[in-house]
Design an enzyme around this catalytic site. Structure first.
Site, short mmCIF file in Angstrom:
data_model
loop_
_atom_site.label_atom_id
_atom_site.label_comp_id
_atom_site.label_asym_id
_atom_site.label_seq_id
_atom_site.Cartn_x
_atom_site.Cartn_y
_atom_site.Cartn_z
N TYR A 97 -3.53 0.70 -2.15
CA TYR A 97 -2.67 1.53 -2.99
C TYR A 97 -1.20 1.27 -2.69
CZ TYR A 97 -1.57 4.95 0.73
OH TYR A 97 -1.11 5.55 1.87
N CYS A 98 -0.36 1.66 -3.63
CA CYS A 98 1.09 1.65 -3.48
C CYS A 98 1.58 2.91 -4.18
CB CYS A 98 1.70 0.37 -4.05
SG CYS A 98 1.45 0.16 -5.83
N LYS A 99 2.74 2.89 -4.77
CA LYS A 99 3.25 4.06 -5.49
C LYS A 99 2.61 4.18 -6.88
CE LYS A 99 6.14 7.51 -6.24
NZ LYS A 99 5.78 8.81 -5.72
#
Length: 132
Positions: A85-87
Site C-alpha cells: 500500500y501507499c497513499k
C-alpha cells in the site's frame, strides 16, 4: 496447429487464475487477518516521513524508489504473500509490478490503499510528526 493454440489457451487461463488469486485485499479483509500466524507481509512503499506520520500496524516501510535496491530487506520467500500500500495506490502498483518482475509470486494491493483505510477510520500507528 490446433494443439499449440489449445496449449496456449490453457496456459493463459491458468495464468489468469493465478493472477485472480492475488486480487486486491480490502481493509476489512486485512483486519480479519490481524494477529494470524502466516498472514501476508504488509509493505508500505511511502516515504519514511509519511510512514512516521501514520502507518498500518505491522507494516514494513521501504519507499518505492528504494525497493529495487532494498528488496532483500523483505526477508521473505518469493512464494510468500505480500500486500502493498501507499497513499492512493499509484506507488503501490509500481511496487507490485517491480516485485512481480523480481519473481515474487503473490503480490496484492491493499484496495484503496491508505486513503480507504483512513476513510473507514481504521487505526494507524504514529511515530511522531515528520514536521513539528
Amino acid at each position: 496447429m490446433r494443439h499449440v493454440i489449445a496449449i496456449l489457451s490453457l496456459s493463459l487461463a491458468v495464468a489468469g487464475l493465478a493472477r485472480a488469486a492475488d486480487a486486491p485485499v480490502s481493509p476489512a479483509q486485512w483486519r480479519a487477518l490481524d494477529g494470524q500466524a502466516g498472514r501476508p507481509l504488509l509493505l508500505d512503499v511511502r516515504h519514511a516521513e509519511e510512514y512516521r506520520d501514520g502507518h498500518i500496524a505491522g507494516a514494513l516501510n521501504i519507499p518505492v524508489e528504494q525497493l529495487a535496491s532494498r528488496y532483500g530487506a523483505l526477508d521473505v520467500p518469493r512464494e510468500r504473500e505480500i500486500v502493498v500500500y501507499c497513499k492512493s495506490g499509484r506507488r503501490a502498483a509500481k511496487a507490485q509490478a517491480l516485485l512481480e518482475s523480481l519473481g515474487y509470486a503473490h503480490v496484492s494491493l491493499l484496495d484503496g490503499s491508505l486513503n480507504a483505510w483512513q476513510q473507514q477510520a481504521l487505526p494507524l500507528v504514529r511515530e511522531g510528526a515528520a514536521h513539528p
